[in-house]
Write a protein that holds these residues in place. Structure first.
Motif, mmCIF file in Angstrom:
data_model
loop_
_atom_site.group_PDB
_atom_site.id
_atom_site.type_symbol
_atom_site.label_atom_id
_atom_site.label_comp_id
_atom_site.label_asym_id
_atom_site.label_seq_id
_atom_site.Cartn_x
_atom_site.Cartn_y
_atom_site.Cartn_z
ATOM 1 N N ASP A 43 48.431 32.305 49.377
ATOM 2 C CA ASP A 43 47.542 31.864 50.448
ATOM 3 C C ASP A 43 48.306 31.491 51.716
ATOM 4 O OD1 ASP A 43 45.273 32.272 49.018
ATOM 5 O OD2 ASP A 43 45.010 30.191 48.386
ATOM 6 N N ALA A 46 49.224 34.602 53.329
ATOM 7 C CA ALA A 46 48.056 35.259 53.902
ATOM 8 C C ALA A 46 47.605 34.588 55.199
ATOM 9 C CB ALA A 46 46.905 35.255 52.891
ATOM 10 N N ARG A 102 38.258 37.025 44.442
ATOM 11 C CA ARG A 102 39.101 36.825 45.628
ATOM 12 C C ARG A 102 40.151 37.924 45.754
ATOM 13 N NH1 ARG A 102 40.890 30.587 45.580
ATOM 14 N NH2 ARG A 102 41.165 31.018 43.358
ATOM 15 N N VAL A 106 40.406 40.090 49.163
ATOM 16 C CA VAL A 106 41.645 40.123 49.940
ATOM 17 C C VAL A 106 42.218 41.533 49.974
ATOM 18 C CG1 VAL A 106 44.009 39.251 50.086
ATOM 19 C CG2 VAL A 106 42.153 37.708 49.498
ATOM 20 N N VAL A 126 36.201 34.579 50.838
ATOM 21 C CA VAL A 126 37.408 34.239 50.085
ATOM 22 C C VAL A 126 37.569 32.725 50.015
ATOM 23 C CG1 VAL A 126 39.933 34.285 50.140
ATOM 24 C CG2 VAL A 126 38.659 36.385 50.503
ATOM 25 N N LEU A 185 48.923 40.816 52.866
ATOM 26 C CA LEU A 185 47.596 40.554 52.311
ATOM 27 C C LEU A 185 47.447 41.199 50.935
ATOM 28 C CD1 LEU A 185 45.396 40.977 55.510
ATOM 29 C CD2 LEU A 185 45.755 38.873 54.231
#
Length: 426
Positions: A43, A46, A102, A106, A126, A185
């Motif tokens: 995360d 991202a 998720r 993503v 997400v 990603l």
């Protein structure tokens, strides 16, 4: 004589502190710990990738900030409603379903053909799915770790989360420069799948905690709100948790503060990074010291004082001190934030097991709200009067609020102790 020794042995048993070693030895905790750390690292990567991607596409600071704001909105708006899923269905299943969904969302974000509006929609969903995942995980952890092991495990996870955040933000730029935002990603999508695999292999299946009649989500949300805010003790613990809105605010204006502290020695981005890393560093140190060297009853007694400490050092910024003093003050503030461990443990003890998912979801949504609102208000004020007085005002307001909560908490603990003694002598 015998009646005089029994309470002493009982107190020693209660005061026994769990070690990190015995917590890590539990297979299910290791799985939850690894899955959480892996997802969080992805995360952080991202978030940096998304900021780079949006700015490259739009060349608009406003659009970049708007997409970042989307990371707060879903948890605030949908968190209280969706968190009840953790009480309606098996918690491991909820976490795995959220991870898989998720990962797919993503992965779609990683497609270069994805238009900007679709990217925003995907980001929203997400983040929305993180609410039931976090609620299920928070509700499951007390079932895996009992007694003081829960505090030790929470401290270990908090330290890991802070360390992963520092690592993710520090290394994110370099990784994205090497592989590009789309591949970053895609890597984040892979971390969600890996998390799901860890959960299915390391966490045993449990039955759903809710009743068989399956009340509606709206009914569960209202019942959860009545539970959390209708009880004085729970309400005080929730407000202790939401106190973070005051001491997290400085991180949101670290960049303009760094510009004020610039003296020509260190670049502004380096100063910004040092400021943003100060509180997480203090949080790691405070969590270790608080969980390792303070007894369970001592944590409850110290909770109010540490809450005051989490905000008090920020007041020093009113004197416009140099960088070293500001960093030291923010580290000390992070150490004070260790009181959250005690508040969390007390909250778990007061909430019925079958209602934990909904309760934790409501608290988490409030946490996101106070942080988001605090940062927005702080940024608006800092633009007009400068960052130093804004941080100092946040510290003064936070100290005042923490002192009031500490008095209420001391009184409620005294009432509980008196009630226990009355029941024991009845």
């Amino acid at each position: 004589m015998r009646t005089g020794r029994l309470p002493g042995r009982h107190r020693r048993a209660v005061e026994r502190q769990a070690t990190y070693g015995e917590v890590i030895a539990i297979r299910e905790f290791r799985a939850l710990w690894a899955a959480q750390g892996l997802s969080l690292l992805g995360d952080q990567l991202a978030q940096v990738a998304l900021a780079v991607l949006v700015y490259d596409r739009t060349h608009s600071p406003l659009a970049t900030a708007a997409v970042y704001a989307l990371t707060y909105l879903p948890s605030i708006a949908g968190g209280p409603l969706l968190s009840g899923l953790a009480d309606r269905f098996a918690r491991r299943g909820v976490m795995m379903a959220c991870d898989v969904l998720r990962a797919l969302l993503v992965a779609a974000m990683a497609l270069p053909i994805m238009p900007f509006w679709a990217l925003c929609v995907l980001v929203f969903f997400v983040v929305l799915l993180s609410a039931p995942f976090s609620a299920a995980r928070a509700a499951l952890l007390p079932e895996v770790l009992e007694g003081d092991r829960y505090v030790a495990g929470s401290a270990l996870q908090n330290m890991t989360n802070q360390a992963v955040q520092m690592l993710g933000f520090a290394a994110g730029g370099a990784v994205i420069a090497t592989m590009g935002p789309y591949r970053a990603l895609a890597l984040d999508a892979a971390t969600f799948l890996a998390s799901a695999l860890i959960l299915i292999s390391g966490v045993r299946r449990r039955q759903a905690a809710a009743r068989h009649d399956k009340p509606s989500m709206w009914t569960m949300t209202r019942a959860g709100a009545r539970l959390v805010f209708g009880d004085r003790k729970l309400r005080t613990l929730v407000l202790f948790a939401w106190l973070c809105g005051f001491y997290i605010l400085p991180e949101g204006i670290a960049a303009p503060y760094a510009a004020r502290l610039y003296t020509g020695t260190l670049p502004v981005p380096v100063i910004t990074g040092l400021l943003m890393a100060a509180m997480p560093t203090g949080t790691v140190l405070g969590a270790f010291l608080f969980s390792r060297f303070v007894t369970p009853s001592g944590r409850m007694r110290m909770m109010g004082w540490l809450a005051v400490l989490s905000c008090a050092p920020l007041v020093v910024t009113a004197m416009r001190p140099p960088l070293a003093v500001v960093i030291a003050a923010w580290v000390l503030s992070g150490i004070g934030g260790a009181y959250q461990l005690a508040a969390n443990a007390a909250f778990v003890q007061c909430v019925p097991a079958e209602r934990r998912g909904q309760a934790f979801g409501l608290v988490q949504s409030g946490l996101m709200a106070v942080q988001g609102v605090g940062i927005l208000v702080g940024g608006f004020a800092a633009e007009r009067v400068g960052p130093e007085p804004v941080v100092a005002l946040a510290g003064v307001t936070g100290v005042t609020t923490a002192a009031v909560l500490a008095m209420i908490w001391t009184e409620s603990r005294g009432d509980s102790s008196a009630r226990v003694r009355a029941e024991a002598t009845a």
